[in-house]
Design a protein around this motif. Structure first.
Motif, mmCIF file in Angstrom:
data_model
loop_
_atom_site.group_PDB
_atom_site.id
_atom_site.type_symbol
_atom_site.label_atom_id
_atom_site.label_comp_id
_atom_site.label_asym_id
_atom_site.label_seq_id
_atom_site.Cartn_x
_atom_site.Cartn_y
_atom_site.Cartn_z
ATOM 1 N N SER A 2 0.835 -1.190 0.000
ATOM 2 C CA SER A 2 0.000 0.000 0.000
ATOM 3 C C SER A 2 0.868 1.237 0.000
ATOM 4 O O SER A 2 2.071 1.189 0.220
ATOM 5 N N VAL A 3 0.204 2.391 -0.219
ATOM 6 C CA VAL A 3 0.948 3.653 -0.226
ATOM 7 C C VAL A 3 1.621 3.870 1.101
ATOM 8 O O VAL A 3 2.760 4.313 1.201
ATOM 9 N N ALA A 4 0.910 3.584 2.180
ATOM 10 C CA ALA A 4 1.496 3.798 3.498
ATOM 11 C C ALA A 4 2.537 2.749 3.834
ATOM 12 O O ALA A 4 3.476 2.997 4.553
ATOM 13 N N GLY A 5 2.370 1.530 3.301
ATOM 14 C CA GLY A 5 3.334 0.481 3.548
ATOM 15 C C GLY A 5 3.053 -0.230 4.851
ATOM 16 O O GLY A 5 2.243 0.160 5.665
ATOM 17 N N THR A 6 3.725 -1.335 5.072
ATOM 18 C CA THR A 6 3.600 -2.091 6.304
ATOM 19 C C THR A 6 4.335 -1.372 7.420
ATOM 20 O O THR A 6 5.473 -0.937 7.242
ATOM 21 N N ALA A 136 0.831 10.588 7.274
ATOM 22 C CA ALA A 136 0.199 9.835 6.198
ATOM 23 C C ALA A 136 0.926 8.525 5.897
ATOM 24 O O ALA A 136 0.388 7.661 5.203
ATOM 25 N N GLY A 137 2.152 8.381 6.378
ATOM 26 C CA GLY A 137 2.895 7.144 6.146
ATOM 27 C C GLY A 137 3.446 7.021 4.745
ATOM 28 O O GLY A 137 3.609 5.913 4.231
ATOM 29 N N ILE A 138 3.759 8.143 4.093
ATOM 30 C CA ILE A 138 4.269 8.097 2.717
ATOM 31 C C ILE A 138 5.703 7.585 2.677
ATOM 32 O O ILE A 138 6.114 6.937 1.721
ATOM 33 N N GLY A 139 6.481 7.857 3.719
ATOM 34 C CA GLY A 139 7.869 7.423 3.752
ATOM 35 C C GLY A 139 8.009 5.949 4.065
ATOM 36 O O GLY A 139 7.041 5.265 4.417
ATOM 37 N N ALA A 189 9.622 17.638 1.714
ATOM 38 C CA ALA A 189 9.214 16.546 2.608
ATOM 39 C C ALA A 189 8.699 15.356 1.801
ATOM 40 O O ALA A 189 9.052 14.197 2.081
ATOM 41 N N TRP A 190 7.880 15.618 0.806
ATOM 42 C CA TRP A 190 7.350 14.537 -0.031
ATOM 43 C C TRP A 190 8.492 13.881 -0.806
ATOM 44 O O TRP A 190 8.539 12.653 -0.948
ATOM 45 N N GLN A 191 9.428 14.697 -1.309
ATOM 46 C CA GLN A 191 10.568 14.154 -2.049
ATOM 47 C C GLN A 191 11.372 13.192 -1.180
ATOM 48 O O GLN A 191 11.728 12.087 -1.623
ATOM 49 N N GLN A 192 11.668 13.584 0.049
ATOM 50 C CA GLN A 192 12.467 12.738 0.919
ATOM 51 C C GLN A 192 11.751 11.416 1.217
ATOM 52 O O GLN A 192 12.376 10.355 1.289
ATOM 53 N N ALA A 193 10.420 11.495 1.364
ATOM 54 C CA ALA A 193 9.650 10.287 1.651
ATOM 55 C C ALA A 193 9.680 9.313 0.479
ATOM 56 O O ALA A 193 9.974 8.118 0.647
ATOM 57 N N ARG A 263 14.391 6.106 6.508
ATOM 58 C CA ARG A 263 13.657 5.006 7.130
ATOM 59 C C ARG A 263 13.979 4.880 8.616
ATOM 60 O O ARG A 263 13.219 4.269 9.374
ATOM 61 N N PHE A 264 15.123 5.437 9.056
ATOM 62 C CA PHE A 264 15.487 5.412 10.470
ATOM 63 C C PHE A 264 14.981 6.656 11.216
ATOM 64 O O PHE A 264 14.660 6.577 12.398
ATOM 65 N N THR A 265 14.952 7.782 10.526
ATOM 66 C CA THR A 265 14.652 9.053 11.201
ATOM 67 C C THR A 265 13.196 9.470 11.067
ATOM 68 O O THR A 265 12.689 10.212 11.913
#
Length: 324
Positions: A2-6, A136-139, A189-193, A263-265
């Motif tokens: 999904s977009v948000a991911g697990t 939103a969990g985009i990253g 922010a969206w780019q980094q995600a 993914r860590f921060t």
């Protein structure tokens, strides 16, 4: 996926703090890049042309570097597989368009606004947008709830930046132009995600950086073609100083680090640490290589120190479990 991911377990404090250190160092590089691209835009008399040069040179370096490394080649194969099986969506590869907006904003506005107003506008957009992107969990780290500590860190960062550059905000009449870097801050922010998503799918930060620069260069070439059609070829000539062409290679470092550690921060903490590095880097540049308009005083130094405190508030706070 999904977009948000697990949702994944919260990263360890050691990984989070290491990520913050790397993000702060990359922010120092962004401060240097901003001055370089701003000056290149002035010399070329065209901010979009300066952005094309910056992104284009970065892309050329990556087109040589990625196929020449085993990790880069494996990353390209993995990326194609992720796009084929739907693990990675095509729209998640478009983060470079946001990077193109930031670099174009550097070339178009810093000559008029100065680094001070530019930085405030970017920070204001990035802080709020990072909270929304994390929620939103985009990253790649999944959903991260908005907590009091995270809000405090974001708000304190904006206050710190305003304090650091408040004596150099310039002519209020130019603040309308600050809308462009404000939008660029929102886009970062969206780019980094999504760049973090590409890195996870490819297993290579270098491959994710190549995707970013490829998309950004295409977007800038389209914008430059429109610019030339409307205004003609840039009036300025190509400068001879080699350092004015280092913006693209510096951008490679920044994008690769961000893609590897988000993914860590999480997006918010990555953004705050990068901002801290930018402010410290800007102050160091002003102290070591001052211009007529950039001589930091005690208040500026206090604001720069406060940005580090703001990052510490967010980095050292207990991390809640990701949730809905």
């Amino acid at each position: 996926m999904s977009v948000a991911g697990t949702l994944a377990p919260a990263p360890s404090a050691a990984r989070r703090i290491t990520g913050v250190g790397l993000a702060t160092a990359s922010g120092l590089a962004v401060a240097v890049q901003s001055r370089i691209n701003g000056e290149l835009g002035v010399r070329l008399a065209d901010g979009i042309a300066a952005a094309v040069v910056s992104f284009g040179l970065g892309l050329l370096v990556l087109l040589v570097l990625v196929p020449a490394t085993p990790g880069g080649r494996r990353g390209l194969v993995a990326l194609r597989g992720a796009l084929t099986d739907g693990t990675l969506r095509p729209w998640q590869c478009l983060g470079g368009a946001c990077g193109a907006l930031l670099v174009a904003a550097q070339g178009l506005t810093i000559g008029t606004l100065g680094v001070a107003v530019f930085t405030v506008a970017v920070v204001a957009g990035q802080s709020g947008s990072s909270l929304a992107v994390d929620r939103a969990g985009i990253g790649p780290g999944g959903r991260q709830p908005v907590t009091g500590r995270r809000l405090a860190g974001a708000a304190l960062t904006v206050v710190a930046v305003l304090l650091a550059v408040g004596d150099r905000l310039g002519d209020p009449g130019a603040l309308g132009l600050a809308l462009l870097p404000l939008l660029a801050g929102v886009a970062i922010a969206w780019q980094q995600a999504v760049n973090g998503r590409v890195r996870m799918a490819a297993g290579s930060a270098l491959t994710a950086t190549l995707v970013n620069f490829s998309v950004g260069t295409v977007a800038l070439l389209v914008a430059f073609a429109v610019d030339v059609a409307l205004r003609g070829w840039p009036a300025g000539g190509a400068p001879a100083e080699p350092w004015l062409y280092l913006g693209g290679p510096i951008g490679i470092v920044f994008i690769a680090i961000a893609a590897a550690i988000v993914r860590f921060t999480g997006v918010l903490l990555l953004g705050l640490a990068t901002i801290a590095g930018q402010i410290v880097g800007a102050v160091l540049l002003d102290l070591l290589l001052p211009t007529a308009a950039s001589r930091p005083g005690p208040v500026t130094l206090l604001g720069a120190a406060l940005t580090l405190v703001a990052v510490g508030v967010a980095a050292l706070a207990p991390q809640p479990r990701p949730g809905r």
